[in-house]
Design a protein around this motif. Structure first.
Motif, PDB file in Angstrom:
ATOM      1  N   LEU A  88       0.177  -1.011   0.083  1.00  0.00           N
ATOM      2  CA  LEU A  88       0.206   0.042   0.339  1.00  0.00           C
ATOM      3  C   LEU A  88       0.619   1.679   0.273  1.00  0.00           C
ATOM      4  N   GLY A  89       2.224   0.973  -0.469  1.00  0.00           N
ATOM      5  CA  GLY A  89       2.449   1.783  -0.686  1.00  0.00           C
ATOM      6  C   GLY A  89       4.266   2.500   0.531  1.00  0.00           C
ATOM      7  N   TYR A 121       1.054  -2.439  -6.997  1.00  0.00           N
ATOM      8  CA  TYR A 121       2.085  -1.744  -6.302  1.00  0.00           C
ATOM      9  C   TYR A 121       1.447  -0.318  -6.447  1.00  0.00           C
ATOM     10  N   VAL A 122       0.687  -0.172  -4.380  1.00  0.00           N
ATOM     11  CA  VAL A 122       0.227   1.608  -4.845  1.00  0.00           C
ATOM     12  C   VAL A 122       1.670   2.279  -4.814  1.00  0.00           C
ATOM     13  N   LEU A 123       1.452   3.249  -5.369  1.00  0.00           N
ATOM     14  CA  LEU A 123       2.495   4.226  -5.045  1.00  0.00           C
ATOM     15  C   LEU A 123       2.063   5.369  -3.555  1.00  0.00           C
ATOM     16  N   GLY A 124       3.693   5.569  -3.110  1.00  0.00           N
ATOM     17  CA  GLY A 124       3.478   6.020  -1.795  1.00  0.00           C
ATOM     18  C   GLY A 124       4.408   6.631  -2.394  1.00  0.00           C
ATOM     19  N   PHE A 154     -15.324  -9.821  -7.786  1.00  0.00           N
ATOM     20  CA  PHE A 154     -15.445  -8.441  -6.538  1.00  0.00           C
ATOM     21  C   PHE A 154     -14.483  -7.341  -7.737  1.00  0.00           C
ATOM     22  N   HIS A 155     -14.557  -6.614  -7.142  1.00  0.00           N
ATOM     23  CA  HIS A 155     -14.215  -5.347  -7.857  1.00  0.00           C
ATOM     24  C   HIS A 155     -12.850  -4.772  -6.779  1.00  0.00           C
ATOM     25  N   PHE A 156     -11.788  -4.596  -7.969  1.00  0.00           N
ATOM     26  CA  PHE A 156     -10.855  -3.808  -7.201  1.00  0.00           C
ATOM     27  C   PHE A 156      -9.786  -2.620  -7.531  1.00  0.00           C
ATOM     28  N   VAL A 157     -10.122  -1.747  -7.311  1.00  0.00           N
ATOM     29  CA  VAL A 157      -9.382  -0.553  -7.927  1.00  0.00           C
ATOM     30  C   VAL A 157      -8.128   0.479  -6.874  1.00  0.00           C
ATOM     31  N   VAL A 158      -7.048   0.515  -7.455  1.00  0.00           N
ATOM     32  CA  VAL A 158      -5.522   1.166  -6.798  1.00  0.00           C
ATOM     33  C   VAL A 158      -6.032   2.226  -7.313  1.00  0.00           C
TER      34      VAL A 158
END
Length: 301
Positions: A88-89, A121-124, A154-158
């Motif tokens: 999560l970053g 990979y979520v950008l932090g 399920f639907h996922f959003v980054v």
């Protein structure tokens, strides 16, 4: 007490079931050792704020230890056979030079890649303090910084809030981490994306979307409005502030995951497995410092 939320129940108020137990000195979670959780439709591994860097500790941040902490989490995710994993970053900490920071990224990602499941990979803000987004994403092999995908109903959003207020991306030390922003183009995309899906949605972000201070994008109210008006978002998982936290805002669960970087030794690790059940139930099974949560969610009508 459990919660029920859905399109017709988002504004009815809610309550949280926080599983009882201890969190600091055991690899087992607060869901206990009396038996495994029932088979979930999906299992998602979560980590955040590793801040890996080959440099001495600073305050409560033990940069080098994130490598061994991630090794423990990797072994657990492998044992659990998670369907995919999300960091999560703030995967790495900043360095003065591009090559040094790329070296941090190569080292920690070599461990992360040992997870035999799809990685997101979520950008932090620290990921793109010295590096550009193109450099970070190119090294980890991810095409975009914000996107969505479906898996087993399920639907996922980054999301990516690593933009300056004028809409320019973070990178090359051109940003102030206290002034994050989600540009209008990304909000338009988010609105259209949520309108199109018929599935219950889980959102992953780095900056917090449940507060109105420097840990949140400056236009966080606009972001929450899009999430709420969709009637489809069950939960948001986020990092950034390094501490366990939880809020229910207008029927959406906002869970802030504790940072892996904080503290020394195995007991000061933090990771979790998110269990998503076909009936709408959500369980976050936390390990080491991460707390457990359990929510019941009614089917979207």
């Amino acid at each position: 007490m459990t919660q029920k939320i859905g399109r017709r129940a988002f504004l009815q108020g809610s309550s949280l079931l926080l599983a009882a137990g201890t969190f600091g000195h055991s690899v087992s979670s607060a869901f206990g050792t009396q038996g495994a959780l029932p088979n979930a439709s999906l299992k998602v591994g979560l980590v955040t704020d590793l801040h890996y860097a080959d440099k001495p500790k600073a305050g409560s941040r033990y940069y080098r230890e994130s490598l061994s902490k991630l090794e423990e989490a990797t072994a657990h995710f492998q044992k659990e056979r998670v369907n995919f994993v999300v960091e999560l970053g703030d995967f790495i900490d900043a360095a003065p030079e591009v090559e040094t920071e790329l070296g941090y990224l190569k080292t920690i990602n070599s461990q992360f890649q040992k997870i035999k499941a799809k990685r997101h990979y979520v950008l932090g803000n620290h990921c793109v303090e010295t590096l550009t987004k193109e450099e970070f994403l190119g090294e980890v092999g991810q095409e975009r910084s914000f996107y969505s995908f479906d898996r087993d109903g399920f639907h996922f959003v980054v999301l990516d809030a690593c933009f300056n207020k004028n809409g320019t991306p973070y990178g090359r030390r051109t940003s102030d981490w206290r002034v994050a922003f989600i540009p209008p183009e990304q909000l338009e995309w988010l609105h259209a994306d949520l309108k199109e899906t018929e599935n219950r949605t889980i959102v992953f972000a780095h900056q917090r979307l449940d507060v109105d201070n420097h840990y949140a994008p400056v236009n966080v109210a606009d972001v929450r409005r899009v999430l709420e008006q969709s009637g489809k978002v069950s939960a948001v998982f986020q990092g950034h502030s390094h501490k366990n936290d939880y809020k229910d805002l207008n029927g959406i669960h906002y869970c802030t995951h504790v940072a892996m970087i904080e503290g020394t030794g195995p007991a000061k690790n933090a990771y979790s497995v998110l269990h998503l059940f076909p009936n709408g139930e959500i369980k976050l099974e936390g390990f080491r410092e991460q707390k457990d949560y359990s929510w019941a969610v009614e089917q979207i009508q």
